[in-house]
Scaffold this motif. Structure first.
Motif, PDB file in Angstrom:
ATOM      1  N   MET A   1       1.009  -1.362   0.389  1.00 39.73           N
ATOM      2  CA  MET A   1       0.021   0.222   0.455  1.00 39.73           C
ATOM      3  C   MET A   1       1.255   1.070   0.114  1.00 39.73           C
ATOM      4  N   LEU A   2       2.233   1.215   0.816  1.00 30.83           N
ATOM      5  CA  LEU A   2       3.216   2.386   0.985  1.00 30.83           C
ATOM      6  C   LEU A   2       3.644   2.355  -0.235  1.00 30.83           C
ATOM      7  N   LEU A   3       3.965   0.830  -0.960  1.00 31.31           N
ATOM      8  CA  LEU A   3       4.229   1.551  -2.036  1.00 31.31           C
ATOM      9  C   LEU A   3       3.824   2.134  -2.985  1.00 31.31           C
ATOM     10  N   THR A   4       2.319   1.485  -3.542  1.00 34.11           N
ATOM     11  CA  THR A   4       1.959   2.235  -4.287  1.00 34.11           C
ATOM     12  C   THR A   4       1.568   3.387  -4.293  1.00 34.11           C
ATOM     13  N   LEU A   5       1.559   4.315  -2.662  1.00 34.44           N
ATOM     14  CA  LEU A   5       1.420   5.356  -2.370  1.00 34.44           C
ATOM     15  C   LEU A   5       2.554   6.148  -3.412  1.00 34.44           C
ATOM     16  N   LEU A   6       3.876   5.451  -2.642  1.00 35.26           N
ATOM     17  CA  LEU A   6       4.935   6.340  -3.069  1.00 35.26           C
ATOM     18  C   LEU A   6       5.065   6.117  -4.771  1.00 35.26           C
ATOM     19  N   LEU A   7       4.599   5.555  -5.647  1.00 31.16           N
ATOM     20  CA  LEU A   7       4.492   5.185  -7.132  1.00 31.16           C
ATOM     21  C   LEU A   7       4.155   6.289  -8.090  1.00 31.16           C
ATOM     22  N   LEU A   8       2.294   6.869  -7.028  1.00 29.61           N
ATOM     23  CA  LEU A   8       1.840   7.421  -7.227  1.00 29.61           C
ATOM     24  C   LEU A   8       2.472   8.929  -7.262  1.00 29.61           C
ATOM     25  N   VAL A   9       2.967   8.575  -6.097  1.00 29.51           N
ATOM     26  CA  VAL A   9       3.388  10.319  -5.960  1.00 29.51           C
ATOM     27  C   VAL A   9       4.500  10.783  -7.251  1.00 29.51           C
ATOM     28  N   MET A  10       5.083  10.076  -7.335  1.00 31.73           N
ATOM     29  CA  MET A  10       5.894   9.504  -8.618  1.00 31.73           C
ATOM     30  C   MET A  10       5.915   9.932 -10.094  1.00 31.73           C
ATOM     31  N   VAL A  11       5.094   9.484  -9.976  1.00 33.83           N
ATOM     32  CA  VAL A  11       4.052   9.889 -11.624  1.00 33.83           C
ATOM     33  C   VAL A  11       4.050  10.713 -11.109  1.00 33.83           C
ATOM     34  N   ILE A  12       3.197  11.453 -10.530  1.00 29.01           N
ATOM     35  CA  ILE A  12       2.704  12.689 -10.252  1.00 29.01           C
ATOM     36  C   ILE A  12       4.068  14.072 -11.000  1.00 29.01           C
ATOM     37  N   CYS A  13       4.893  13.652 -10.020  1.00 29.79           N
ATOM     38  CA  CYS A  13       5.750  14.741  -9.791  1.00 29.79           C
ATOM     39  C   CYS A  13       6.394  14.761 -11.569  1.00 29.79           C
ATOM     40  N   LEU A  14       6.821  13.439 -11.987  1.00 30.64           N
ATOM     41  CA  LEU A  14       7.100  13.574 -13.050  1.00 30.64           C
ATOM     42  C   LEU A  14       6.475  13.719 -14.213  1.00 30.64           C
ATOM     43  N   GLY A  15       5.175  14.043 -14.298  1.00 29.94           N
ATOM     44  CA  GLY A  15       3.759  14.504 -14.288  1.00 29.94           C
ATOM     45  C   GLY A  15       4.032  15.975 -15.217  1.00 29.94           C
ATOM     46  N   VAL A  16       4.261  16.990 -13.660  1.00 31.76           N
ATOM     47  CA  VAL A  16       4.785  18.440 -13.534  1.00 31.76           C
ATOM     48  C   VAL A  16       6.002  17.997 -14.096  1.00 31.76           C
ATOM     49  N   GLN A  17       6.401  17.598 -13.854  1.00 29.24           N
ATOM     50  CA  GLN A  17       7.817  17.696 -14.416  1.00 29.24           C
ATOM     51  C   GLN A  17       7.839  17.854 -16.034  1.00 29.24           C
ATOM     52  N   PHE A  18       7.597  17.030 -16.508  1.00 28.08           N
ATOM     53  CA  PHE A  18       7.529  17.266 -17.790  1.00 28.08           C
ATOM     54  C   PHE A  18       6.087  18.199 -19.082  1.00 28.08           C
ATOM     55  N   PHE A  19       5.548  18.616 -17.630  1.00 22.57           N
ATOM     56  CA  PHE A  19       4.736  20.203 -18.197  1.00 22.57           C
ATOM     57  C   PHE A  19       4.708  21.313 -17.905  1.00 22.57           C
ATOM     58  N   VAL A  20       5.918  21.273 -17.053  1.00 14.78           N
ATOM     59  CA  VAL A  20       6.819  22.643 -16.839  1.00 14.78           C
ATOM     60  C   VAL A  20       7.928  22.832 -17.869  1.00 14.78           C
ATOM     61  N   ILE A  21       9.307  21.455 -17.838  1.00 12.90           N
ATOM     62  CA  ILE A  21       9.466  21.740 -19.252  1.00 12.90           C
ATOM     63  C   ILE A  21       9.211  21.956 -20.681  1.00 12.90           C
ATOM     64  N   GLN A  22       7.672  21.584 -21.074  1.00 14.17           N
ATOM     65  CA  GLN A  22       6.902  21.182 -21.983  1.00 14.17           C
ATOM     66  C   GLN A  22       6.701  22.851 -22.255  1.00 14.17           C
ATOM     67  N   GLN A  23       6.453  23.544 -21.124  1.00 18.06           N
ATOM     68  CA  GLN A  23       5.853  24.720 -20.688  1.00 18.06           C
ATOM     69  C   GLN A  23       7.005  25.950 -20.853  1.00 18.06           C
ATOM     70  N   THR A  24       8.315  25.565 -20.511  1.00 19.15           N
ATOM     71  CA  THR A  24      10.269  26.254 -20.409  1.00 19.15           C
ATOM     72  C   THR A  24      10.392  26.363 -22.056  1.00 19.15           C
ATOM     73  N   LEU A  25      10.219  25.003 -22.700  1.00 15.06           N
ATOM     74  CA  LEU A  25      10.485  24.996 -24.503  1.00 15.06           C
ATOM     75  C   LEU A  25       9.528  25.637 -25.392  1.00 15.06           C
ATOM     76  N   LYS A  26       8.005  26.035 -25.274  1.00 16.96           N
ATOM     77  CA  LYS A  26       7.889  26.710 -25.929  1.00 16.96           C
ATOM     78  C   LYS A  26       7.810  28.294 -25.118  1.00 16.96           C
ATOM     79  N   GLN A  27       8.414  28.582 -23.861  1.00 20.91           N
ATOM     80  CA  GLN A  27       8.279  30.200 -23.804  1.00 20.91           C
ATOM     81  C   GLN A  27       9.620  30.737 -24.918  1.00 20.91           C
ATOM     82  N   THR A  28      10.575  29.508 -24.940  1.00 22.55           N
ATOM     83  CA  THR A  28      12.057  29.596 -25.063  1.00 22.55           C
ATOM     84  C   THR A  28      11.894  29.473 -26.368  1.00 22.55           C
ATOM     85  N   ASP A  29      10.802  28.493 -27.601  1.00 28.45           N
ATOM     86  CA  ASP A  29      10.567  28.856 -28.559  1.00 28.45           C
ATOM     87  C   ASP A  29       9.974  30.023 -29.516  1.00 28.45           C
ATOM     88  N   GLN A  30       9.496  30.852 -28.482  1.00 29.97           N
ATOM     89  CA  GLN A  30       8.369  32.240 -28.770  1.00 29.97           C
ATOM     90  C   GLN A  30      10.193  33.266 -28.639  1.00 29.97           C
TER      91      GLN A  30
END
Length: 96
Positions: free
Chosen positions: A1-30
């Motif tokens: 249960m704790l391991l599943t929760l930890l994996l879920l948090v890691m997946v959410i963090c990776l998703g947020v990081q991906f979104f931030v990087i994607q937005q930064t790249l769009k700004q850099t392109d502009q």
């Protein structure tokens, strides 16, 4: 249960990081597009031609084309009669 929760948090963090990087790249392109547009709009000195940059006397100044023809030269002439190719010695850091 704790391991599943930890994996879920890691997946959410990776998703947020991906979104931030994607937005930064769009700004850099502009920003890059803005810079390229500004460079294209930069005026050259009147009387300057593309091969002036390879001339020994070129001043690299938008107001003074060169030492011999400060205001540029006539469009009626096919090529500047005083044009001399830049040599390796002319590009030396000691010369500047």
């Amino acid at each position: 249960m704790l391991l599943t929760l930890l994996l879920l948090v890691m997946v959410i963090c990776l998703g947020v990081q991906f979104f931030v990087i994607q937005q930064t790249l769009k700004q850099t392109d502009q920003q890059l597009e803005d810079i390229q547009r500004t460079i294209a709009q930069t005026r050259q000195a009147p009387g300057t031609h593309p091969y002036c940059r390879n001339c020994r006397f070129y001043g690299a100044n938008r107001y003074i084309v060169c030492a011999l023809h400060p205001e540029g030269w006539s469009e009626a002439e096919e090529r500047c009669i005083d044009w001399e190719e830049t040599t390796a010695c002319d590009q030396s850091p000691l010369r500047k």
